[in-house]
Design a protein around this motif. Structure first.
Motif, PDB file in Angstrom:
ATOM      1  N   VAL A 102      -5.776  -1.827   2.618  1.00 38.08           N
ATOM      2  CA  VAL A 102      -6.986  -1.159   2.137  1.00 38.08           C
ATOM      3  C   VAL A 102      -8.114  -1.362   3.140  1.00 38.08           C
ATOM      4  O   VAL A 102      -8.894  -0.453   3.421  1.00 38.08           O
ATOM      5  N   GLN A 130      -5.912   5.825  -1.687  1.00 36.75           N
ATOM      6  CA  GLN A 130      -6.965   4.890  -1.292  1.00 36.75           C
ATOM      7  C   GLN A 130      -7.864   4.567  -2.487  1.00 36.75           C
ATOM      8  O   GLN A 130      -8.214   3.415  -2.702  1.00 36.75           O
ATOM      9  N   LEU A 140      -5.979   2.182  -4.709  1.00 40.87           N
ATOM     10  CA  LEU A 140      -5.932   0.843  -4.103  1.00 40.87           C
ATOM     11  C   LEU A 140      -7.284   0.150  -4.232  1.00 40.87           C
ATOM     12  O   LEU A 140      -7.353  -1.041  -4.564  1.00 40.87           O
ATOM     13  N   GLU A 141      -8.351   0.870  -3.960  1.00 37.60           N
ATOM     14  CA  GLU A 141      -9.698   0.297  -4.081  1.00 37.60           C
ATOM     15  C   GLU A 141      -9.936  -0.219  -5.499  1.00 37.60           C
ATOM     16  O   GLU A 141     -10.470  -1.299  -5.696  1.00 37.60           O
ATOM     17  N   ALA A 192       0.809  -1.219   0.000  1.00 32.45           N
ATOM     18  CA  ALA A 192       0.000   0.000   0.000  1.00 32.45           C
ATOM     19  C   ALA A 192       0.840   1.266   0.000  1.00 32.45           C
ATOM     20  O   ALA A 192       0.329   2.352  -0.211  1.00 32.45           O
TER      21      ALA A 192
END
Length: 193
Positions: A105, A54, A57-58, A28
Motif C-alpha cells: 500500500v 487500493q 487496502l487503504e 496486496a
C-alpha cells in the motif's frame, strides 16, 4: 460510517472483515472479485464501497495507521528526539513486516507534498499521507537537534520502511532481517555522534 443504511453498513463491515483475511493470506494481490465471492456479495456491491483495490487496502490498514499516529504523538514528548524517532521507526517496521500487504500500500504512493493536481497524488486520508503527517514532528525535532540528517524527508523514511518490509517478506525470519536492515538504514540516517 454514519449516514449508511444498516444493510450497507453490514456489507461494508463484512467486506472489510473478508478483505483483512484475504490480504493476510494473499497480500496486496487479493482481488476485489475474490473478496466479493468470499463475502457472498456481488463485485458491484464491493466496488460501490471500494472502487479500487487500493481503496480497499487503504481501508483495511487505516486503523493501524491511526494507531501508529497515536504512537508518534506519544513519542513527540520524549526528551531524546533521536530515541523517539527510532522507536517509532521500529514500531512501524514491525507492523509493516507483520501485516502482509501493508508495505505494498505504501510502496507506490508519491510523496504527500507532490503536486495536488497530479493524478498520482495520494488522497489526504491515505495510509502514506497519514503516516507522513504523524512522522513529521518526530523527524523535524530530530533534525533540529542534529540527530537526523537534514535532507531526509518523511516520504524517504516511509518508503525505506516499506522497502525493508517488501525485501524481507519471503526471508526465513522476516522480523530479524527487517530489524537488521533498519539498523543499517538508521546508521546512515542518524549516526551516533
Amino acid at each position: 460510517m454514519t449516514g449508511r443504511r444498516s444493510d450497507a453498513e453490514r456489507n461494508y463491515r463484512r467486506i472489510l472483515t473478508v478483505a483483512e483475511a484475504e490480504i493476510a493470506e494473499l497480500g496486496a494481490a487479493a482481488s476485489i472479485e475474490r473478496v466479493a465471492r468470499t463475502a457472498g456479495l456481488g463485485s458491484a456491491t464491493v466496488r460501490r464501497h471500494f472502487p479500487t483495490r487500493q481503496a480497499l487496502l487503504e481501508a483495511v490498514f487505516a486503523e493501524r495507521a491511526q494507531a501508529l499516529t497515536a504512537r508518534a504523538a506519544e513519542l513527540t514528548g520524549e526528551s531524546d528526539s533521536r530515541a523517539a524517532l527510532l522507536a517509532w521507526l521500529r514500531d512501524f517496521t514491525d507492523y509493516a513486516v507483520s501485516a502482509r500487504g501493508f508495505a505494498d500500500v505504501l510502496a507506490y504512493e508519491p510523496p504527500a507534498e507532490a503536486d495536488a493536481e497530479a493524478a498520482s497524488s495520494p488522497s489526504p486520508s491515505s495510509c502514506g499521507t497519514t503516516l507522513e503527517a504523524a512522522l513529521a514532528p518526530l523527524l523535524s525535532r530530530a533534525q533540529r537537534d542534529g540527530a537526523a540528517r537534514a535532507e531526509a524527508s518523511c516520504h524517504d523514511l516511509v518508503t525505506a520502511v516499506a522497502g525493508i518490509a517488501l525485501a524481507t517478506e519471503h526471508h526465513r525470519d522476516p522480523a530479524a532481517q527487517a530489524a537488521r536492515l533498519l539498523d543499517l538504514f538508521v546508521a546512515g540516517l542518524s549516526p551516533r555522534g
